[in-house]
Design a protein around this motif. Structure first.
Motif, PDB file in Angstrom:
ATOM      1  N   TYR A  31      37.881  37.526  45.736  1.00 51.83           N
ATOM      2  CA  TYR A  31      37.154  38.780  45.950  1.00 51.83           C
ATOM      3  C   TYR A  31      35.683  38.469  46.156  1.00 51.83           C
ATOM      4  O   TYR A  31      35.106  37.686  45.399  1.00 51.83           O
ATOM      5  CB  TYR A  31      37.320  39.717  44.751  1.00 51.83           C
ATOM      6  CG  TYR A  31      38.752  40.140  44.556  1.00 51.83           C
ATOM      7  CD1 TYR A  31      39.414  40.893  45.524  1.00 51.83           C
ATOM      8  CD2 TYR A  31      39.465  39.764  43.425  1.00 51.83           C
ATOM      9  CE1 TYR A  31      40.739  41.253  45.366  1.00 51.83           C
ATOM     10  CE2 TYR A  31      40.799  40.127  43.259  1.00 51.83           C
ATOM     11  CZ  TYR A  31      41.422  40.858  44.232  1.00 51.83           C
ATOM     12  OH  TYR A  31      42.730  41.207  44.084  1.00 51.83           O
ATOM     13  N   VAL A  32      35.089  39.102  47.176  1.00 49.99           N
ATOM     14  CA  VAL A  32      33.679  38.808  47.481  1.00 49.99           C
ATOM     15  C   VAL A  32      32.855  40.098  47.456  1.00 49.99           C
ATOM     16  O   VAL A  32      33.317  41.160  47.872  1.00 49.99           O
ATOM     17  CB  VAL A  32      33.517  38.101  48.857  1.00 49.99           C
ATOM     18  CG1 VAL A  32      34.021  36.675  48.807  1.00 49.99           C
ATOM     19  CG2 VAL A  32      34.192  38.875  49.972  1.00 49.99           C
ATOM     20  N   ASP A  33      31.622  39.965  46.955  1.00 51.73           N
ATOM     21  CA  ASP A  33      30.663  41.079  46.969  1.00 51.73           C
ATOM     22  C   ASP A  33      30.001  41.148  48.341  1.00 51.73           C
ATOM     23  O   ASP A  33      29.788  40.123  48.990  1.00 51.73           O
ATOM     24  CB  ASP A  33      29.557  40.849  45.929  1.00 51.73           C
ATOM     25  CG  ASP A  33      30.078  40.834  44.503  1.00 51.73           C
ATOM     26  OD1 ASP A  33      31.238  41.225  44.284  1.00 51.73           O
ATOM     27  OD2 ASP A  33      29.308  40.429  43.611  1.00 51.73           O
ATOM     28  N   LEU A  34      29.642  42.367  48.742  1.00 54.79           N
ATOM     29  CA  LEU A  34      28.977  42.574  50.031  1.00 54.79           C
ATOM     30  C   LEU A  34      27.616  43.214  49.825  1.00 54.79           C
ATOM     31  O   LEU A  34      27.480  44.148  49.021  1.00 54.79           O
ATOM     32  CB  LEU A  34      29.775  43.563  50.898  1.00 54.79           C
ATOM     33  CG  LEU A  34      31.028  43.113  51.616  1.00 54.79           C
ATOM     34  CD1 LEU A  34      31.485  44.205  52.557  1.00 54.79           C
ATOM     35  CD2 LEU A  34      30.766  41.841  52.384  1.00 54.79           C
ATOM     36  N   GLU A  35      26.618  42.724  50.559  1.00 53.06           N
ATOM     37  CA  GLU A  35      25.284  43.349  50.573  1.00 53.06           C
ATOM     38  C   GLU A  35      25.192  44.214  51.837  1.00 53.06           C
ATOM     39  O   GLU A  35      25.523  43.755  52.926  1.00 53.06           O
ATOM     40  CB  GLU A  35      24.189  42.290  50.594  1.00 53.06           C
ATOM     41  CG  GLU A  35      24.233  41.297  49.451  1.00 53.06           C
ATOM     42  CD  GLU A  35      24.125  41.951  48.081  1.00 53.06           C
ATOM     43  OE1 GLU A  35      23.460  42.998  47.961  1.00 53.06           O
ATOM     44  OE2 GLU A  35      24.731  41.414  47.134  1.00 53.06           O
ATOM     45  N   CYS A  36      24.758  45.468  51.648  1.00 51.85           N
ATOM     46  CA  CYS A  36      24.694  46.421  52.771  1.00 51.85           C
ATOM     47  C   CYS A  36      23.239  46.626  53.186  1.00 51.85           C
ATOM     48  O   CYS A  36      22.376  46.892  52.336  1.00 51.85           O
ATOM     49  CB  CYS A  36      25.266  47.772  52.355  1.00 51.85           C
ATOM     50  SG  CYS A  36      26.926  47.644  51.715  1.00 51.85           S
TER      51      CYS A  36
END
Ligand SMILES: CC(C)(COP(=O)(O)OP(=O)(O)OC[C@H]1O[C@@H](n2cnc3c(N)ncnc32)[C@H](O)[C@@H]1OP(=O)(O)O)[C@@H](O)C(=O)NCCC(=O)NCCS
Length: 176
Positions: free
Chosen positions: A158-163
């Protein structure tokens, strides 16, 4: 076709397929993008380039060096016409990293999005573990809007995303 000081951005043709496959068949590029497979299969470059005929709303540009005409990467806008917005995406081949090419290409595509396509918003997302992409987005005037925790699964992790995003108003203020 779009030009900058060092780059010419143009449509892909099937003749780009061997160079595209060579540049994409590297773990470093696939690791921080969502849909690029690794290893990069034979025939996939031709198949992907052929989809551009039917995806008329989207804009995918081959990033080439003006001086040598070599292909170094890709930048594109995935359009959502109902909302006058688009998602910016890009990658640069590993031998060409760290020379400002992603920033130069992304900046001219953002300008194209606002000035030619009359978009209201352009956004982009990068994996949190890939801060170089965040720097590119900051350098072209995008604002960090938040983090989507464990939003996607990449290679069983699972990966975090920066918006990030820039609005037409922001763009006009920056140009003024
Ligand atoms: C991310 C990527 C597009 C950057 O391309 P590039 O042409 O090297 O980018 P630029 O040279 O224009 O700018 C890179 C910036 O990131 C910085 N940077 C590089 N590695 C970094 C790191 N580990 N941490 C923080 N910043 C980093 C550079 O110093 C530079 O910023 P600066 O000008 O302030 O010094 C390229 O590495 C790539 O294609 N990676 C794989 C695919 C990918 O991540 N695509 C984006 C998906 S959202």
């Amino acid at each position: 076709m779009l030009t900058t000081e060092r780059l010419l951005l143009r449509a892909f043709t099937l003749a780009d397929a061997p160079d595209l496959q060579r540049l994409l068949n590297t773990r470093e590029v696939a690791l921080n993008t969502l849909r690029i497979p690794f290893p990069y299969p034979d025939g996939e470059a031709e198949r992907w380039i052929s989809t551009h005929e039917t995806h008329k709303d989207d804009h995918a540009f081959a990033i080439t060096l003006r001086r040598t005409e070599e292909l170094i990467g890709c930048v594109g806008l995935h359009m959502k016409p109902d909302h006058d917005h688009a998602e910016l995406g890009y990658w640069i081949g590993v031998p060409y990293w760290g020379l400002g090419y992603a920033t130069e290409a992304a900046a001219v595509v953002v300008r194209f999005g606002f000035e030619t396509l009359a978009l209201n918003r352009i956004f982009a997302m990068h994996f949190s573990r890939n801060p170089a992409s965040g720097r590119v987005l900051q350098k072209i005037g995008m604002r960090h809007e938040g983090t989507l925790r464990q939003h996607l699964k990449k290679w069983d992790e699972y990966v975090d995303l920066e918006c990030y995003a820039i609005l037409r108003n922001d763009f006009q203020s920056l140009r003024a």
